[in-house]
Structure formats: C-alpha cells, structure tokens
Design a protein around this motif. Sequence first.
Motif, PDB file in Angstrom:
ATOM      1  N   SER A 124       0.814  -1.214   0.000  1.00 18.07           N
ATOM      2  CA  SER A 124       0.000   0.000   0.000  1.00 18.07           C
ATOM      3  C   SER A 124       0.846   1.262   0.000  1.00 18.07           C
ATOM      4  O   SER A 124       0.384   2.312  -0.447  1.00 18.07           O
ATOM      5  CB  SER A 124      -0.933  -0.007   1.215  1.00 18.07           C
ATOM      6  OG  SER A 124      -1.844  -1.091   1.132  1.00 18.07           O
ATOM      7  N   THR A 127       1.351   1.942  -3.725  1.00 19.29           N
ATOM      8  CA  THR A 127       0.158   2.034  -4.560  1.00 19.29           C
ATOM      9  C   THR A 127      -0.537   3.359  -4.279  1.00 19.29           C
ATOM     10  O   THR A 127      -0.804   3.697  -3.129  1.00 19.29           O
ATOM     11  CB  THR A 127      -0.801   0.874  -4.283  1.00 19.29           C
ATOM     12  OG1 THR A 127      -0.097  -0.361  -4.407  1.00 19.29           O
ATOM     13  CG2 THR A 127      -1.953   0.883  -5.269  1.00 19.29           C
ATOM     14  N   LYS A 129      -3.590   6.370  -5.607  1.00 18.75           N
ATOM     15  CA  LYS A 129      -4.741   6.752  -6.429  1.00 18.75           C
ATOM     16  C   LYS A 129      -4.775   8.270  -6.458  1.00 18.75           C
ATOM     17  O   LYS A 129      -4.852   8.925  -5.413  1.00 18.75           O
ATOM     18  CB  LYS A 129      -6.045   6.175  -5.879  1.00 18.75           C
ATOM     19  CG  LYS A 129      -7.251   6.549  -6.743  1.00 18.75           C
ATOM     20  CD  LYS A 129      -8.502   5.774  -6.348  1.00 18.75           C
ATOM     21  CE  LYS A 129      -8.584   4.435  -7.058  1.00 18.75           C
ATOM     22  NZ  LYS A 129      -9.910   3.800  -6.929  1.00 18.75           N
ATOM     23  N   ARG A 133      -1.515   7.773  -1.364  1.00 22.37           N
ATOM     24  CA  ARG A 133      -1.349   6.353  -1.051  1.00 22.37           C
ATOM     25  C   ARG A 133      -2.694   5.680  -0.883  1.00 22.37           C
ATOM     26  O   ARG A 133      -3.596   6.197  -0.217  1.00 22.37           O
ATOM     27  CB  ARG A 133      -0.501   6.187   0.206  1.00 22.37           C
ATOM     28  CG  ARG A 133       0.915   6.721   0.054  1.00 22.37           C
ATOM     29  CD  ARG A 133       1.771   6.387   1.264  1.00 22.37           C
ATOM     30  NE  ARG A 133       2.897   7.290   1.383  1.00 22.37           N
ATOM     31  CZ  ARG A 133       4.108   7.085   0.874  1.00 22.37           C
ATOM     32  NH1 ARG A 133       4.346   5.977   0.204  1.00 22.37           N
ATOM     33  NH2 ARG A 133       5.079   7.968   1.045  1.00 22.37           N
ATOM     34  N   ASN A 136      -4.194  -1.300  -0.787  1.00 20.12           N
ATOM     35  CA  ASN A 136      -4.467  -2.301  -1.820  1.00 20.12           C
ATOM     36  C   ASN A 136      -4.703  -3.688  -1.232  1.00 20.12           C
ATOM     37  O   ASN A 136      -4.546  -4.691  -1.922  1.00 20.12           O
ATOM     38  CB  ASN A 136      -3.345  -2.337  -2.860  1.00 20.12           C
ATOM     39  CG  ASN A 136      -2.016  -2.819  -2.309  1.00 20.12           C
ATOM     40  OD1 ASN A 136      -1.906  -3.185  -1.129  1.00 20.12           O
ATOM     41  ND2 ASN A 136      -0.990  -2.824  -3.137  1.00 20.12           N
ATOM     42  N   LEU A 168       2.828   2.458  -8.421  1.00 20.44           N
ATOM     43  CA  LEU A 168       1.678   2.393  -9.313  1.00 20.44           C
ATOM     44  C   LEU A 168       0.712   3.492  -8.915  1.00 20.44           C
ATOM     45  O   LEU A 168       0.358   3.615  -7.739  1.00 20.44           O
ATOM     46  CB  LEU A 168       0.998   1.027  -9.204  1.00 20.44           C
ATOM     47  CG  LEU A 168      -0.382   0.886  -9.863  1.00 20.44           C
ATOM     48  CD1 LEU A 168      -0.257   0.973 -11.383  1.00 20.44           C
ATOM     49  CD2 LEU A 168      -1.041  -0.433  -9.461  1.00 20.44           C
ATOM     50  N   ASN A 169       0.298   4.305  -9.885  1.00 23.04           N
ATOM     51  CA  ASN A 169      -0.657   5.382  -9.639  1.00 23.04           C
ATOM     52  C   ASN A 169      -1.893   5.164 -10.495  1.00 23.04           C
ATOM     53  O   ASN A 169      -1.803   5.079 -11.725  1.00 23.04           O
ATOM     54  CB  ASN A 169      -0.028   6.738  -9.963  1.00 23.04           C
ATOM     55  CG  ASN A 169      -0.954   7.901  -9.617  1.00 23.04           C
ATOM     56  OD1 ASN A 169      -1.634   7.882  -8.588  1.00 23.04           O
ATOM     57  ND2 ASN A 169      -0.990   8.912 -10.467  1.00 23.04           N
TER      58      ASN A 169
END
Length: 740
Positions: A124, A127, A129, A133, A136, A168-169
């Motif tokens: 997390s 990861t 969005k 952060r 996930n 990862l975004n």
Amino acid sequence: MFKPALFVSALLMACNLSAQDTAQYNYPETTSWDNDTVKTKNGDVLPEITLNAHREKTAVSVGKAGISPMDLPQATAVISGAVIEAQQINTMSDLLKNTNGVYIMGTTGGYQEEIASRGSSMGSSNTFKNGVRYFNGMNIETSGLERAEVLKGSAAILYGNVTAGGVLNLVTKKPRFDFGGEVGFRSGSFNEYKPTFDVYGSLDQKKTVAYRVNAAYVNAQSFRNEVQAERYYFNPSFLAKLGKNTELLVEGDYLNSTATPDFGAGIVNYEIVDIPRERFLGVSWGYYDAQQLTTTATLTHELSDRWNLTFINAIRYYDTDLFSNTRPNASGGTVSATGNWNRNLQRSQVKDNYFLQQLDLKGEFATGKIKHQLLAGADSERYKTYTTAYLGFSNSNLFYGNPAHPEGIPYYDTVNIFEDYDPSNEVAINSLNRNTLTTVPVSRFGIYVQDLVSFSKHVKLLAGIRYSYQDTETLIRRYTTNTDDAPLNAYDDAFSPRIGLIIQPTENQSVFATYSNSFQVNTGTDINGNALEPSIIDQYEVGIKNKFFGEKLFANVTVYQITNSNLAQISLENGNTNSNIKELAGETRSQGVELDLSANPMAGLTIIAGYSFNETKYIKSNTFVEGSELRYNPKHTANLSANYRFEAGKFKGLSFGVINTYFGDRFAGRSTTAANPNYKLIPLDGYFQMDATLAYKWKDFTLQTKLANIFNELNYNIHDDNSLNPIAPRNYSAAINYTF
C-alpha cells in the motif's frame, strides 16, 4: 509452458491487417485528458484523435515534475483509457497484463491482488490513487479509471518510504464542462453482474464548476464452490475555477467490498497434489469485509507561464474485518499425507486513519544557456492504525462447539482435501476471544528538491535529493491479562539521492544512466533492545528510449540492479531464537532487463508488447541459503496484445483484439533455513494465457464480449505460506454500454 509460436502468430495476424495511415492532428495546449477526448483550457472538446497505447508523449503525473518521458532517466508505463476500454479490463490482473516486470505476486485469501515489481513487493505504500497512497489489501475497482501509471525503479526521492521496485498510480476520470456520460451493464461467468454509471457536466452557465460521478456495483460467485463477492463503488469529483490562474479539484473515492476468504489447499509435504479446480476448503460462513474512503483536494495555482504551485490535502480511512479458517499448513494445521487437515480459525480487524499534506513548486528557468526544470516540495503524512487480533483454539483454549468432540479440541474441525467439501457439517461461530489491540501512530515528514539541467538539447542531467524523517510508536494492549506493554518508539531518518545522465543524439533517441537509493523501515530490535536503523537500498539503471516512424512505434530497453546490502534478519548472537531480535547483516540483489514496445502502425491498430527478466537472490545471509532465489518472483514475464478497430467501410464500429501473457517459473513453499531445515521450496512452472475481445459500436451503443483463458490453462496464484489457489478457468463476459 510458454508457446512462443502463439505470440508470433498473433503479432503477424495483427500486423497484416490493412487500413489507411493514422491521421495527424495538431492540437493546442491542453489541460486534461478524458479517455480519448482532449479538452482545451476553455473546456472545449476537440475532434477525436488516435492516441498511443502507452501515452509516450505525456509525462506521468506520478513523477510530479512534469518531465517528458524522453527526458526522464527511468522506465515508465502508462495504460491509457483507450486500452482499458479495448481490453475490457475488469481487475488489476487484467490491467497488469500490459506492464512486463510488474505483476500480481499473490492473491492471499482471494480478496486482494498483491502487486510486485523487479523482485520487490509493491504494498500500500507503493500504490497510489490520484497521487495519494491507496490501501491495496482489497480488490480494486477499475470502472472509474482514466489511466494507470507505473514508475519503475526507485521513487523514494518523490514519495519517501517506498520499496525499490516502483510505484503504481491509478488516475480516476476527471470532471468535464460538457454534459455527457455512460451507463453500462456487464454479465459473465460464475453469475457475475455489474451495472456501471458515469455522468459529467457543468454546474453553472459560465462553466466555472464541473462535476463527474462514477458508480459501480458488482455481485459475483466464483469457479470455486461456496465463494462469492459483492462490491459497491462511488467516485464523485468536482472542479472549480477560482480565478484565471487557480483551480480546485475535489475528489472522493469510496469502495465497500465483501468476499468469502479462500486460502486454497492442495499442498502435502511441499508437493502439489491433484484436487478438483473448483474445490473449496474454507468455511462457507467466513467473510472479509473491507471499506475504504478517500477524499482529496488539489489546489493548483499558476504563478506565471513557467511556474506553478500544487497543494494537496487528503484524508483516507479504511476498515477491514477478516473472520475465517486459517491458511492450510499454518498455525499447526498441517495437511497430512492422507489429506486430513485440522482446521483452526482466525479473526483480525484493522482500522487506519491517514492524512496527507503535500506542497510542490514546479518551474522552468535558465542560467545563461543552461535550462532548468525544477521541482521542490515537502510532504507530511500521519497514520494511525488499530489492529485487533483474536485468539484461535489451542491446548490452553479448547473449542467445545463440535458435537463430535464434547470434551473439547484445540482446533475447529477436520476436513479431508481429497473429498468434496460439505458445508452442512460446519459449526457457525459468532466470534473469538480478543487477544491484543496494537495501535501504531506514524508521523512522516519529507522535503525534496530535484532539477533537470539541460546543458544542450543533447546532454541533460537530472539530480535531486530528499530528506525523510519518520516517528513510529507501537502500543500493545493485552486483553488476556488486561495489561499494556511498554510503548516502543522508533525514530528513523534517511537521505534519498537520485542522479541521472541523459544523452539524446536525436529528438527520437534517449540514452540514460541513473543511480538512486531508497530506504526500508525495519521492525524489531537489535541484540541490545534498540530499534533497528532503516535498510538503505541502492539502485542502478541504464536504458535507451526510441521513437520510430513518426512516433508510431516506441521501443525502450532498461537494465537494472537493486542491492539491499544491509538486510534485516534474525540475529544468531548468543544463541538467540527470537525472530524480533535482528541484525543488519544480510544482502539481496535483484538484476534484470526489460523491453517495452508500443505501436500504432496504422489507423485503428494498437500493439503493446514487452518482456522482462528478473533474478532476485540472497547474496549474504546467516539464515537463508546464499545464492538461493527469493520466493514468488517469476524470472520471465512477457506480454503481447493487439487491438484493431475498423474506422471506415461496412465494418466501421467493429473492433477485436487478443491479449497474450506469459508468467514464468517461480517458487512457492518456504525457504530452507538453518533453524528449519525441513522447509522446502515448491517450484511452479510458467504458463501462457490468451484472452480475446470483440466489440461493436453502433450509434450511442457499444456491445462488448470477452473470452479469457481461451486454452483453459491450469496454474496457481501463490500465497504467503505454502498454500496455492488455481487461476480461473476459461470464462466469458458480455457488456452493453450506452453513451449520452
């Protein structure tokens, strides 16, 4: 087994399709992208254009500085909204079929998809969005995604405490000032159905406030007996123009998920045994309830044509409740050679509050003939995590609910993995006794600066450094004795530098070499009871990026090495056997090569391909066998997808595609150690999987179908012990969407 002939055949089939060349369109400066729609700063919609599959022209927002891909000395990948739609992407597993070297490492319990890159887990902390952060530990909903960005390698200078493999975004769909939207319904194998809704527009006639609302509902069973899942997703956002140079974007993101935990089975003495693919061996009444809510406010102000400020405030909350059987071959519940398994139960509840404030200043200036692209920023994060652990059954805590054992037993029940599971024999339990409450407040602060220095159009240097400080406190409440442990505090800080040289012989070629490092906070103490210092991880990366044929083909090659030369491992000093007492004496090394290709060779045709090699080993260890490989990581991954859309003629509106992936050999099981010589690794063969898509657009309606795992390949997702779950068999889906 890898079948290269199928890859070659699919590529030849795709490349032999003929159509007119891609039309070129010169578009003005834009401020936002919505799938394949481009908007000007005034909110006007421009004509549809063909966009590259990986958006090689566009800087990844997760990179913060707005550096173009050819100037960034680091490998990136972007899965655009066009690819998400064409491939009918429904899960993270579907999404990562386009990112070689970034893959699903495991699916513990079936309620999450664990991501890894370059031999490192991307939890997390890695990861994001919309740049914040994202937790996930639950399956991620993809219907609201505009695109997904991967920044491979070290990102510590930008985000602090992240592992070395990359970040990862996930970027959600943004508000628009023109009115429109889409409603859809998807149905598929295993009684899945999924309605979706997306609407956007302006809230006032002057078009100063825009909105967008995405929503989805998922209800599905599984090819595994007794397993089912349900999800609710809601994603509203608003964009307000507060002045000529100032915008405020407010985004909400809510996901509520319920799933039946499925920890698999089929391992006896570190050997995979043959049991039916659909056999479920968990408790049918078990559940994993999870919800996550994020609210983000992003204020952007243009100080001038060359300078701007971005200020992000975000609040995230998640809450999980797991109640199920324990994993096979864990907690004393070893599966015997005859298949008997004494199952125990587990329960845990986790709540987390997270706050972020981040300020970035970006600008361009010159000192003489030398140009600079500067990023300076600071961020402050605050976590507070509450974990409630419950007691399972043991010799001192017997289970008296089994009618066959009125005298009490130190486990829940016994099943046999070679027999069909009968849930009618289960004894439902409301709860277990609480054991501990662990509260962990974490305060983290970072300040960073980097500069892309252009000595000429051929020679550039990216250099920067970050300072991070973290304060972690651990508080444990023990319910069994009604006492509190002494608080444990850890204070960690680290510098994370990055320096990269970029040589560009032409505007279509870029060669780079980069050094960076990251840090990993360690748990436990040393032999003297002091908190461990962070592990510093060094990373070297060399690559070349190429644009060919008028930017119809992008080809990138990257070579890297990641070394953790002070890996935390159990201390063996004075005969210690306490796994919480450690020393920084181990070393791991990850080495690899990545090849990325994306192409739009003709109108309507998109091709994405890639290959990665990675080998991650223990170089030094007092616990593991030196030279042995770390578990779960495939040495080879490869992907090739092609999608063709007829843009004229009697077949206009028809599109079809193939998605090919190869996931290489890797190890499950447990690594042999001096303390546990009976542990063994379980080798798993690689496997090839092909999916096919077909879609037809007529006026405002689009009909989509997809057939996944066409050859019904049987292989396994790895769990974190020696338990495996089979991948889904051949399955289909169909969807209808109406655009307005």
